[in-house]
Design an enzyme around this catalytic site. Structure first.
Site, PDB file in Angstrom:
ATOM      1  N   SER A 167       0.834  -1.192   0.000  1.00 57.93           N
ATOM      2  CA  SER A 167       0.000   0.000   0.000  1.00 57.93           C
ATOM      3  C   SER A 167       0.880   1.257   0.000  1.00 57.93           C
ATOM      4  O   SER A 167       1.738   1.393  -0.866  1.00 57.93           O
ATOM      5  CB  SER A 167      -0.951  -0.058   1.204  1.00 57.93           C
ATOM      6  OG  SER A 167      -1.953   0.897   1.066  1.00 57.93           O
ATOM      7  N   ASP A 217      -8.829  -6.357  -4.450  1.00 60.27           N
ATOM      8  CA  ASP A 217      -8.550  -4.982  -3.986  1.00 60.27           C
ATOM      9  C   ASP A 217      -9.438  -3.985  -4.747  1.00 60.27           C
ATOM     10  O   ASP A 217      -9.322  -3.847  -5.965  1.00 60.27           O
ATOM     11  CB  ASP A 217      -7.064  -4.677  -4.244  1.00 60.27           C
ATOM     12  CG  ASP A 217      -6.589  -3.377  -3.600  1.00 60.27           C
ATOM     13  OD1 ASP A 217      -7.430  -2.535  -3.243  1.00 60.27           O
ATOM     14  OD2 ASP A 217      -5.360  -3.216  -3.457  1.00 60.27           O
ATOM     15  N   HIS A 248      -7.974  -5.106  -0.267  1.00 61.33           N
ATOM     16  CA  HIS A 248      -6.683  -4.410  -0.194  1.00 61.33           C
ATOM     17  C   HIS A 248      -5.831  -4.898   0.983  1.00 61.33           C
ATOM     18  O   HIS A 248      -4.632  -5.120   0.851  1.00 61.33           O
ATOM     19  CB  HIS A 248      -6.976  -2.913  -0.071  1.00 61.33           C
ATOM     20  CG  HIS A 248      -5.771  -2.073   0.072  1.00 61.33           C
ATOM     21  ND1 HIS A 248      -4.876  -1.885  -0.958  1.00 61.33           N
ATOM     22  CD2 HIS A 248      -5.285  -1.366   1.128  1.00 61.33           C
ATOM     23  CE1 HIS A 248      -3.903  -1.094  -0.548  1.00 61.33           C
ATOM     24  NE2 HIS A 248      -4.120  -0.773   0.712  1.00 61.33           N
ATOM     25  N   ASP A 249      -6.449  -5.053   2.153  1.00 63.44           N
ATOM     26  CA  ASP A 249      -5.698  -5.467   3.343  1.00 63.44           C
ATOM     27  C   ASP A 249      -5.256  -6.926   3.298  1.00 63.44           C
ATOM     28  O   ASP A 249      -4.657  -7.412   4.266  1.00 63.44           O
ATOM     29  CB  ASP A 249      -6.509  -5.205   4.619  1.00 63.44           C
ATOM     30  CG  ASP A 249      -6.209  -3.836   5.224  1.00 63.44           C
ATOM     31  OD1 ASP A 249      -5.256  -3.174   4.755  1.00 63.44           O
ATOM     32  OD2 ASP A 249      -6.923  -3.427   6.162  1.00 63.44           O
ATOM     33  N   ARG A 287     -11.848   6.630   9.340  1.00 68.86           N
ATOM     34  CA  ARG A 287     -11.317   5.260   9.337  1.00 68.86           C
ATOM     35  C   ARG A 287     -12.370   4.273   8.830  1.00 68.86           C
ATOM     36  O   ARG A 287     -12.038   3.319   8.118  1.00 68.86           O
ATOM     37  CB  ARG A 287     -10.857   4.873  10.736  1.00 68.86           C
ATOM     38  CG  ARG A 287     -10.296   3.474  10.863  1.00 68.86           C
ATOM     39  CD  ARG A 287      -9.091   3.252   9.979  1.00 68.86           C
ATOM     40  NE  ARG A 287      -8.321   2.074  10.370  1.00 68.86           N
ATOM     41  CZ  ARG A 287      -7.215   1.672   9.787  1.00 68.86           C
ATOM     42  NH1 ARG A 287      -6.731   2.350   8.757  1.00 68.86           N
ATOM     43  NH2 ARG A 287      -6.572   0.606  10.199  1.00 68.86           N
TER      44      ARG A 287
HETATM   45  C1  LIG Z   1       1.694  -1.754   7.760  1.00 67.34           C
HETATM   46  C2  LIG Z   1       0.345  -1.512   8.236  1.00 67.34           C
HETATM   47  O1  LIG Z   1      -0.489  -1.353   7.444  1.00 67.34           O
HETATM   48  S1  LIG Z   1       0.042  -1.459   9.853  1.00 67.34           S
HETATM   49  C3  LIG Z   1      -1.620  -1.138  10.046  1.00 67.34           C
HETATM   50  C4  LIG Z   1      -2.407  -2.357   9.897  1.00 67.34           C
HETATM   51  N1  LIG Z   1      -3.308  -2.476  10.951  1.00 67.34           N
HETATM   52  C5  LIG Z   1      -4.521  -2.031  10.836  1.00 67.34           C
HETATM   53  O2  LIG Z   1      -4.937  -1.569   9.817  1.00 67.34           O
HETATM   54  C6  LIG Z   1      -5.272  -2.109  12.125  1.00 67.34           C
HETATM   55  C7  LIG Z   1      -6.685  -2.466  11.907  1.00 67.34           C
HETATM   56  N2  LIG Z   1      -6.818  -3.901  11.781  1.00 67.34           N
HETATM   57  C8  LIG Z   1      -7.268  -4.431  10.679  1.00 67.34           C
HETATM   58  O3  LIG Z   1      -7.625  -3.745   9.790  1.00 67.34           O
HETATM   59  C9  LIG Z   1      -7.291  -5.919  10.628  1.00 67.34           C
HETATM   60  O4  LIG Z   1      -7.267  -6.407  11.921  1.00 67.34           O
HETATM   61  C10 LIG Z   1      -6.145  -6.534   9.826  1.00 67.34           C
HETATM   62  C11 LIG Z   1      -6.190  -6.063   8.376  1.00 67.34           C
HETATM   63  C12 LIG Z   1      -4.788  -6.175  10.387  1.00 67.34           C
HETATM   64  C13 LIG Z   1      -6.333  -8.047   9.890  1.00 67.34           C
HETATM   65  O5  LIG Z   1      -7.579  -8.402   9.349  1.00 67.34           O
HETATM   66  P1  LIG Z   1      -8.507  -9.578   9.966  1.00 67.34           P
HETATM   67  O6  LIG Z   1      -7.627 -10.607  10.555  1.00 67.34           O
HETATM   68  O7  LIG Z   1      -9.446  -9.977   8.883  1.00 67.34           O
HETATM   69  O8  LIG Z   1      -9.236  -8.856  11.152  1.00 67.34           O
HETATM   70  P2  LIG Z   1     -10.664  -8.131  11.156  1.00 67.34           P
HETATM   71  O9  LIG Z   1     -10.788  -7.188  10.033  1.00 67.34           O
HETATM   72  O10 LIG Z   1     -11.733  -9.157  11.275  1.00 67.34           O
HETATM   73  O11 LIG Z   1     -10.583  -7.276  12.491  1.00 67.34           O
HETATM   74  C14 LIG Z   1     -10.404  -7.888  13.732  1.00 67.34           C
HETATM   75  C15 LIG Z   1     -10.805  -6.930  14.838  1.00 67.34           C
HETATM   76  O12 LIG Z   1     -12.158  -6.457  14.643  1.00 67.34           O
HETATM   77  C16 LIG Z   1     -12.954  -6.839  15.763  1.00 67.34           C
HETATM   78  N3  LIG Z   1     -14.270  -7.246  15.285  1.00 67.34           N
HETATM   79  C17 LIG Z   1     -14.551  -8.262  14.455  1.00 67.34           C
HETATM   80  N4  LIG Z   1     -15.871  -8.330  14.240  1.00 67.34           N
HETATM   81  C18 LIG Z   1     -16.443  -7.349  14.947  1.00 67.34           C
HETATM   82  C19 LIG Z   1     -17.802  -6.925  15.152  1.00 67.34           C
HETATM   83  N5  LIG Z   1     -18.801  -7.516  14.540  1.00 67.34           N
HETATM   84  N6  LIG Z   1     -18.014  -5.887  15.972  1.00 67.34           N
HETATM   85  C20 LIG Z   1     -16.996  -5.259  16.588  1.00 67.34           C
HETATM   86  N7  LIG Z   1     -15.700  -5.623  16.444  1.00 67.34           N
HETATM   87  C21 LIG Z   1     -15.417  -6.648  15.623  1.00 67.34           C
HETATM   88  C22 LIG Z   1     -12.237  -8.017  16.392  1.00 67.34           C
HETATM   89  O13 LIG Z   1     -12.568  -8.154  17.745  1.00 67.34           O
HETATM   90  C23 LIG Z   1     -10.787  -7.644  16.185  1.00 67.34           C
HETATM   91  O14 LIG Z   1     -10.392  -6.714  17.144  1.00 67.34           O
HETATM   92  P3  LIG Z   1      -8.838  -6.563  17.575  1.00 67.34           P
HETATM   93  O15 LIG Z   1      -8.075  -6.157  16.329  1.00 67.34           O
HETATM   94  O16 LIG Z   1      -8.851  -5.491  18.623  1.00 67.34           O
HETATM   95  O17 LIG Z   1      -8.416  -7.896  18.108  1.00 67.34           O
HETATM   96  N1  LIG Z   2      -4.974  -1.057   6.747  1.00 64.65           N
HETATM   97  C1  LIG Z   2      -3.673  -0.584   6.443  1.00 64.65           C
HETATM   98  C2  LIG Z   2      -3.465  -0.382   4.995  1.00 64.65           C
HETATM   99  C3  LIG Z   2      -4.101   0.853   4.421  1.00 64.65           C
HETATM  100  O1  LIG Z   2      -3.584   1.078   3.154  1.00 64.65           O
HETATM  101  C4  LIG Z   2      -3.331   0.624   7.260  1.00 64.65           C
HETATM  102  O2  LIG Z   2      -4.180   1.106   7.982  1.00 64.65           O
HETATM  103  O3  LIG Z   2      -2.201   1.075   7.197  1.00 64.65           O
END
Ligand SMILES: CC(=O)SCCNC(=O)CCNC(=O)[C@H](O)C(C)(C)COP(=O)(O)OP(=O)(O)OC[C@H]1O[C@@H](n2cnc3c(N)ncnc32)[C@H](O)[C@@H]1OP(=O)(O)O
Ligand SMILES: N[C@@H](CCO)C(=O)O
Length: 379
Positions: A168, A323, A356-357, A237
């Protein structure tokens, strides 16, 4: 340019209360009044501190460096340093025996310019006033972040890197690197990133920014010490999260399920929005979204082809099949243009339902892709 007076500072000052100090975080000053950072869009920074982490050891010949670039809301922590340390955003890919092998390579990951996890950004003190910059922070581009990273590598005594890799926004920085410093790396791996920001991606960013600046707590960006535009950032977000997923992944996870009077997808977006509002600075979000909008390899050159023809590195570009933010045709188009410009570029498709993620989820698919490309570089 190597700053003779660069030093590791004891602390970084930031007015962002969500800044998370980690024991492995290192800090380097890469610009000061004598050696300011002149920015692509005309601004200047008289003080730049970079927060970064390193893994493994620099070889005697200095030929084992990998630069890893994070995405929009990421930070300098892709992986845990010890088994007691907090896991990172590319945990399964970075570590001993993993594709980015910390037993073989010296891996560097730095928080971006304009970020909020230790590197100078809008929450940092303006040296002229001692107050947080807020919206007086100059406009930045991803090329500026690349110049900051280059200064960091100079400070660390790194003269060449084996690989620059990122997904990304991290992929866009990697591409900027390959054009700005073509002889500095052997290979570049770009995942889920296009050659330029499309009109549609700029449109999503516009909505996100509006949500923040229309929050009364934004206060023209002067909210440090107060509540801040948490609601606006959470909405921004939520919009982002929709673009990072796919219809299939949302349908699979949430369908039409309901809880507490809301559809689960609504609960999820609220949860993700509020989580980001706690860990990210809204002004940084504004500046980084704008930097994404400005991203366009055209900018530094007369034409896309001119830019790409500067590339000397071997390039691997990976698209994610589902994506919707930077769809795979954009990576295909980029690789085609690179090949037409004589670049040794390959394209691969990551078949993922996660949108995308997918580059943060489908590690089992990324693992062989990274290993194969590393082998291609070593040949
Ligand atoms: C290099 C970088 O980009 S760093 C930044 C990356 N990190 C992020 O973007 C942080 C946000 N996190 C995310 O977007 C995702 O967790 C990812 C992309 C990292 C992983 O995706 P997935 O494994 O599919 O996780 P998902 O999208 O289901 O999200 C899980 C979280 O949502 C929460 N969740 C899932 N369903 C629900 C719901 N129905 N209601 C409320 N919360 C929910 C889970 O409890 C979990 O929380 P936690 O992260 O605090 O443990
Ligand atoms: N979900 C990732 C990728 C966004 O491009 C982030 O928050 O950094």
């Amino acid at each position: 340019m190597l700053l003779k007076d660069s030093c590791v500072l004891e602390i970084t000052i930031t007015h962002f209360s969500g800044f998370k100090w980690r024991s492995y975080l290192k800090l380097a000053r890469v610009a000061n009044k004598e050696h300011p950072l002149h920015l692509s869009l005309g601004g200047r920074l008289d003080e730049v501190v970079v927060a970064y982490e390193t893994y493994g050891h620099l070889s005697e010949g200095g030929d084992n460096v990998i630069l890893l670039n994070h995405a929009l809301t990421g930070d300098s922590h892709p992986s845990a340093h010890t088994q007691h340390d907090e896991k990172g955003w590319w945990e399964p890919l970075v570590g001993p025996g993993r594709p980015l092998d910390t037993e073989k390579f010296f891996i560097i990951c730095a928080n971006v310019l304009g970020g909020c996890q230790g590197t100078t950004g809008p929450a940092s003190p303006n040296p002229d006033t001692g107050l947080p910059y807020g919206m007086n922070f100059p406009e930045i581009t991803l090329l500026d972040t690349v110049h900051v990273q280059k200064r960091l590598l100079d400070v660390l005594g790194v003269h060449h890197v084996k690989l620059i890799i990122g997904g990304s926004m991290g992929g866009m920085q990697s591409l900027e690197w390959s054009v700005a410093y073509p002889d500095f790396m052997d290979g570049v791996m770009v995942i889920a990133a296009p050659g330029y920001a499309s009109s549609q991606s700029i449109a999503y960013n516009k909505v996100g920014r509006q949500a923040i600046i229309l929050d009364p707590e934004w206060r023209e960006g002067n909210y440090y010490g107060g509540i801040g535009p948490e609601k606006g950032l959470a909405i921004a977000r939520a919009v982002g999260m929709i673009t990072y997923q796919s219809e299939m992944s949302m349908e699979g996870k949430f369908g039409r399920k309901r809880r507490n009077g809301c559809f689960e997808i609504e609960n999820y977006l609220d949860y993700q929005g509020n989580s980001l509002a706690r860990r990210f600075d809204a002004n940084s979000y504004l500046y980084l979204l704008r930097a994404l909008d400005y991203y366009n390899l055209l900018k530094s050159c007369n034409s896309y082809e001119d830019a790409l023809s500067k590339i000397r590195a071997k390039v691997m570009v990976v698209g994610v099949s589902s994506d919707i933010l930077y769809p795979p045709y954009q990576q295909e188009e980029l690789v085609e243009a690179m090949c037409d410009s004589g670049v040794d570029a390959q394209y691969a498709l990551l078949e993922s339902p996660h949108g995308h993620d997918g580059f943060l989820i489908d590690f089992h698919l990324l693992r062989p892709m990274i290993r194969n490309f590393m082998n291609h570089l070593i040949k």
